[in-house]
Design a protein around this motif. Sequence first.
Motif, PDB file in Angstrom:
ATOM      1  N   LEU A 374       0.826  -1.208   0.000  1.00 40.92           N
ATOM      2  CA  LEU A 374       0.000   0.000   0.000  1.00 40.92           C
ATOM      3  C   LEU A 374       0.857   1.254   0.000  1.00 40.92           C
ATOM      4  O   LEU A 374       0.495   2.278  -0.593  1.00 40.92           O
ATOM      5  N   ALA A 375       2.020   1.187   0.669  1.00 42.20           N
ATOM      6  CA  ALA A 375       2.908   2.347   0.730  1.00 42.20           C
ATOM      7  C   ALA A 375       3.792   2.469  -0.505  1.00 42.20           C
ATOM      8  O   ALA A 375       4.522   3.454  -0.649  1.00 42.20           O
ATOM      9  N   GLY A 376       3.727   1.481  -1.395  1.00 45.59           N
ATOM     10  CA  GLY A 376       4.568   1.523  -2.588  1.00 45.59           C
ATOM     11  C   GLY A 376       5.955   0.974  -2.379  1.00 45.59           C
ATOM     12  O   GLY A 376       6.831   1.144  -3.232  1.00 45.59           O
ATOM     13  N   GLY A 377       6.190   0.305  -1.238  1.00 44.58           N
ATOM     14  CA  GLY A 377       7.507  -0.245  -0.962  1.00 44.58           C
ATOM     15  C   GLY A 377       7.777  -1.549  -1.668  1.00 44.58           C
ATOM     16  O   GLY A 377       8.923  -2.004  -1.702  1.00 44.58           O
ATOM     17  N   ILE A 378       6.772  -2.180  -2.234  1.00 45.57           N
ATOM     18  CA  ILE A 378       6.949  -3.428  -2.980  1.00 45.57           C
ATOM     19  C   ILE A 378       5.958  -3.416  -4.130  1.00 45.57           C
ATOM     20  O   ILE A 378       4.822  -2.940  -3.982  1.00 45.57           O
ATOM     21  N   ASP A 379       6.396  -3.878  -5.280  1.00 46.90           N
ATOM     22  CA  ASP A 379       5.523  -3.875  -6.458  1.00 46.90           C
ATOM     23  C   ASP A 379       4.650  -5.128  -6.466  1.00 46.90           C
ATOM     24  O   ASP A 379       5.139  -6.229  -6.203  1.00 46.90           O
ATOM     25  N   PRO A 380       3.362  -4.963  -6.766  1.00 47.24           N
ATOM     26  CA  PRO A 380       2.477  -6.137  -6.791  1.00 47.24           C
ATOM     27  C   PRO A 380       2.708  -6.988  -8.034  1.00 47.24           C
ATOM     28  O   PRO A 380       3.149  -6.495  -9.076  1.00 47.24           O
ATOM     29  N   ALA A 381       2.401  -8.277  -7.895  1.00 43.94           N
ATOM     30  CA  ALA A 381       2.438  -9.159  -9.059  1.00 43.94           C
ATOM     31  C   ALA A 381       1.221  -8.908  -9.941  1.00 43.94           C
ATOM     32  O   ALA A 381       1.311  -8.958 -11.172  1.00 43.94           O
ATOM     33  N   ARG A 382       0.092  -8.641  -9.301  1.00 42.86           N
ATOM     34  CA  ARG A 382      -1.152  -8.332 -10.020  1.00 42.86           C
ATOM     35  C   ARG A 382      -1.952  -7.363  -9.168  1.00 42.86           C
ATOM     36  O   ARG A 382      -1.720  -7.215  -7.972  1.00 42.86           O
ATOM     37  N   GLY A 383      -2.934  -6.743  -9.808  1.00 38.32           N
ATOM     38  CA  GLY A 383      -3.816  -5.840  -9.078  1.00 38.32           C
ATOM     39  C   GLY A 383      -3.244  -4.438  -8.988  1.00 38.32           C
ATOM     40  O   GLY A 383      -2.120  -4.165  -9.421  1.00 38.32           O
ATOM     41  N   THR A 384      -4.039  -3.536  -8.423  1.00 43.29           N
ATOM     42  CA  THR A 384      -3.635  -2.130  -8.350  1.00 43.29           C
ATOM     43  C   THR A 384      -3.998  -1.543  -6.988  1.00 43.29           C
ATOM     44  O   THR A 384      -4.907  -2.009  -6.303  1.00 43.29           O
ATOM     45  N   VAL A 385      -3.253  -0.502  -6.646  1.00 43.34           N
ATOM     46  CA  VAL A 385      -3.568   0.344  -5.498  1.00 43.34           C
ATOM     47  C   VAL A 385      -3.795   1.747  -6.038  1.00 43.34           C
ATOM     48  O   VAL A 385      -2.921   2.306  -6.719  1.00 43.34           O
ATOM     49  N   ARG A 386      -4.966   2.298  -5.786  1.00 44.63           N
ATOM     50  CA  ARG A 386      -5.289   3.627  -6.300  1.00 44.63           C
ATOM     51  C   ARG A 386      -5.415   4.619  -5.160  1.00 44.63           C
ATOM     52  O   ARG A 386      -6.015   4.322  -4.120  1.00 44.63           O
ATOM     53  N   LEU A 387      -4.853   5.796  -5.370  1.00 42.67           N
ATOM     54  CA  LEU A 387      -4.987   6.919  -4.439  1.00 42.67           C
ATOM     55  C   LEU A 387      -5.683   8.041  -5.179  1.00 42.67           C
ATOM     56  O   LEU A 387      -5.180   8.513  -6.216  1.00 42.67           O
ATOM     57  N   ASP A 388      -6.838   8.446  -4.684  1.00 41.33           N
ATOM     58  CA  ASP A 388      -7.648   9.460  -5.355  1.00 41.33           C
ATOM     59  C   ASP A 388      -7.914   9.083  -6.810  1.00 41.33           C
ATOM     60  O   ASP A 388      -7.954   9.941  -7.697  1.00 41.33           O
ATOM     61  N   GLY A 389      -8.067   7.786  -7.072  1.00 40.69           N
ATOM     62  CA  GLY A 389      -8.382   7.302  -8.413  1.00 40.69           C
ATOM     63  C   GLY A 389      -7.173   7.011  -9.279  1.00 40.69           C
ATOM     64  O   GLY A 389      -7.309   6.359 -10.319  1.00 40.69           O
ATOM     65  N   ALA A 390      -5.985   7.475  -8.904  1.00 40.38           N
ATOM     66  CA  ALA A 390      -4.779   7.252  -9.710  1.00 40.38           C
ATOM     67  C   ALA A 390      -3.981   6.089  -9.129  1.00 40.38           C
ATOM     68  O   ALA A 390      -3.878   5.940  -7.907  1.00 40.38           O
ATOM     69  N   THR A 391      -3.420   5.261 -10.009  1.00 39.36           N
ATOM     70  CA  THR A 391      -2.569   4.172  -9.525  1.00 39.36           C
ATOM     71  C   THR A 391      -1.263   4.754  -8.994  1.00 39.36           C
ATOM     72  O   THR A 391      -0.846   5.863  -9.368  1.00 39.36           O
ATOM     73  N   ILE A 392      -0.609   3.988  -8.146  1.00 35.77           N
ATOM     74  CA  ILE A 392       0.608   4.478  -7.506  1.00 35.77           C
ATOM     75  C   ILE A 392       1.670   4.849  -8.531  1.00 35.77           C
ATOM     76  O   ILE A 392       2.385   5.844  -8.376  1.00 35.77           O
ATOM     77  N   ASP A 393       1.780   4.064  -9.621  1.00 35.61           N
ATOM     78  CA  ASP A 393       2.835   4.348 -10.588  1.00 35.61           C
ATOM     79  C   ASP A 393       2.542   5.564 -11.458  1.00 35.61           C
ATOM     80  O   ASP A 393       3.385   5.969 -12.269  1.00 35.61           O
ATOM     81  N   GLN A 394       1.358   6.181 -11.281  1.00 38.06           N
ATOM     82  CA  GLN A 394       1.075   7.436 -11.970  1.00 38.06           C
ATOM     83  C   GLN A 394       1.605   8.644 -11.209  1.00 38.06           C
ATOM     84  O   GLN A 394       1.621   9.750 -11.737  1.00 38.06           O
ATOM     85  N   TYR A 395       2.011   8.416  -9.965  1.00 36.25           N
ATOM     86  CA  TYR A 395       2.610   9.473  -9.155  1.00 36.25           C
ATOM     87  C   TYR A 395       4.126   9.460  -9.330  1.00 36.25           C
ATOM     88  O   TYR A 395       4.731   8.412  -9.602  1.00 36.25           O
ATOM     89  N   ASP A 396       4.740  10.617  -9.169  1.00 36.69           N
ATOM     90  CA  ASP A 396       6.191  10.655  -9.018  1.00 36.69           C
ATOM     91  C   ASP A 396       6.547   9.961  -7.710  1.00 36.69           C
ATOM     92  O   ASP A 396       6.016  10.291  -6.645  1.00 36.69           O
ATOM     93  N   ARG A 397       7.445   8.974  -7.790  1.00 36.21           N
ATOM     94  CA  ARG A 397       7.723   8.119  -6.642  1.00 36.21           C
ATOM     95  C   ARG A 397       8.219   8.914  -5.438  1.00 36.21           C
ATOM     96  O   ARG A 397       7.773   8.702  -4.310  1.00 36.21           O
ATOM     97  N   GLU A 398       9.128   9.841  -5.666  1.00 35.17           N
ATOM     98  CA  GLU A 398       9.684  10.617  -4.557  1.00 35.17           C
ATOM     99  C   GLU A 398       8.619  11.544  -3.968  1.00 35.17           C
ATOM    100  O   GLU A 398       8.510  11.663  -2.744  1.00 35.17           O
TER     101      GLU A 398
END
Length: 577
Positions: A374-398
Motif C-alpha cells: 500500500l505504501a509503494g515499498g513493494i511492487d504487486p504481481a497483479r492488481g492495483t492500489v489507487r490513491l484518489d483514483g490514480a494508480t501508484i505508478d502514476q505518481y512521481d515516486r519521490e
Amino acid sequence: MPHSPVPSARALLAPCAPHLTAAALFSAVSNLLYLTPSIFMLQVYDRVVPTGGLGTLGALAAITVAAYAALGFFQWLRARLLIRAGERANRLLAPQLLCHVLTRAEMSVVDRADGLHDLETVRATMAGSIMAALFDAPWTPIYVAAAFLLHPWLGAFTLLAALILIALAWASDRVLLAPSRHASLAAARARAGLYRATANIGEVRALGMGQALTTMLLRRRGAATLAQAQAGLAASAQAEIAKFARLVLQSAVLALAAVLVVDHALSPGAMIAATLLLARALAPVEQLSGNWRAVIEARAAFRRVAGMIAARDMPAPTTLPAPSGAMSVERLTVAAPDSGRVLIAEVSFAVSPGEVIGVSGPSGSGKSTLLRALAGGIDPARGTVRLDGATIDQYDREALGRAVGYLPQEFTLFQGTVKENIARFAPLLGVDPAAVDTAVVAAAERVGAHLAILRLPEGYDTEIGTGGLALSTGQAQAIALARALFGAPRLLILDEPTAHADADAKRRFLGLLTELRLAQATVIVASHSEDILATTDKVLALDAGKVERFGPLVAPVRTRLATFGQPISFQPAGVDQ
C-alpha cells in the motif's frame, strides 16, 4: 509504464568524449613514437656500425632520447585523461545508479551491492590499463605495415602472430567461461549469507547461533574460495599458454629475420628492428588477451549500469496533487521476489478520507506485506492500489513518498542526526531549514517524543547510527513514528506502531489516532493491540494472505477483542454502531 531504451555507450559517455578524444590523440602520437627503438636500431646497425660515424650516433642518440621523453610525457597525459574520464563517469552515473538501487523494490540486498560494484568496475576500467590497451590495439596494423616495409615475410609473420594470440584469447574465454561463472555464483551466495547474518547480529548473539552460523558461512566461503581457486588455476594455465606462444613467436621472428639476413634479403639492423616491431605489435593484443575476462566483465558491468540508468531515466509522470487519503485496492496480489510464493492474494477494499482502518490477523498472515504494498515499498504481481483514483505508478515516486507517512514493522534509522532522520533528510534537498525545524518539532510533539529527544546529549542534533548514539528500541520507534508524521501527511500507513512502546506511549498513540481522525487524515494501522483495533472505524482481517472480513466491529467487541485464532464479530459494512 513503457521501458526506456538502454542507452548506447556513446550516448552514456558523451560528457566524457573530450577526455577520451584527447586520450585517443595522445595514443596515436605515443604509438608513432613507439617506432623509435626500431628506427634507432635500424640506423645504428645499417649506418653507424658500417661507417663508424660517431657523430651520426650522437645525433641519433639525442633524437632518440628526445623521442623517449616525448613518449613518456604523452603517456603520462593519457593516463591523467583516462583517470579524469573515470572520475567524470562516476560523477555522472553514480547519482542515477544510487537512486535506482535505493528505490527499486524488487532488488535484493546482494543485487544492490552488485550494482554499486558494477559502477566501480566501469570507473576502474575507464581509468585503468585495459582502456589504454583498447586505445593501443587499433595501432597494431601500423606495426604490421612497418614489418611489411622491412620484408613481406616479416609482415606476414607479424600478422600471423597477432591472429594466433587473438585466437588463444578467444579459446581462453571459452575455457574460463564455466569456472568463472561458477565462482561468481558461489561468491554471490557466500556474500548473501554474510549480509543476512551481519544484518541480524543481535538475534545471532541472543540465540547463541554464533558458532553454528560461523560454520555455515565458512562452508559457503570455502566453496566460493575453492571455485575461485579453480577458476584462477584455469586462468593461470591459459596465461602461461599465451606467454609460451608469445616467447615462441618472438624467437621465431628473430630466426626468420636471421634466415633473410643470411640470404642477403635483409640487413642486420632490420633483423633487430623486426623483433622490436613484433613485440610492440603484440603488446596490446597480449594485454587484452591476458585481461580478456576482465574486458568481458567490464563490458557486462557497463551494460548492467546502462540498463539500470535506463530503468531509472523514465519520462517524468504528470504532477498530481498530494493524495487526500482516498484509497481503493483492487485484487492486489504480491509474491516473494526470490521464490514467487504468493504472500497476499486478491485483496480488495476501499478507504474513504479520514477513516481509521485496522489490519488484524495472526503472525504470517500478510499484514506487513500488505502495508508495504500500500505504501509503494513493494511492487504487486497483479492488481492495483489507487490513491484518489490514480494508480501508484502514476505518481512521481519521490513526491508520493514525501506525501505519505509510513512506519514499517522492521523500521530503520539511518546514519545522521535525530532531526535529519525525522525530516527524511529534507535539508539535503534544499528545503528551507526553518520550515524543516518547525515540522520536525511538530511531528515529535505529536508522538510525544519531543521531551525525550531534548534529553539526548545534543537534542535533535544528536548523531545516531554508526559511530553515534545507540538508542533503545522504544526511542528508535518513536523517532521512526515521528518521521512518518513529518509534514502532516493525509495518508498514514503504520505497522505495529506500539510494538516497542510502554503503557504511556500506547495511551498517547490512542490519542494521536483520535487527533488524526479529527484532522481527516486516513490511517491504516496493523496491530495486535486490542485497544488500538477497538478504536478503528473498520477492521480488515487477514488470514494466510487473504481477506477474511472487512467492516466495522460490533459494539461489544470494541471494548475487548477476541483473541486471535477465534472468530471476530463484524457488522456488515454501512451499519451504524
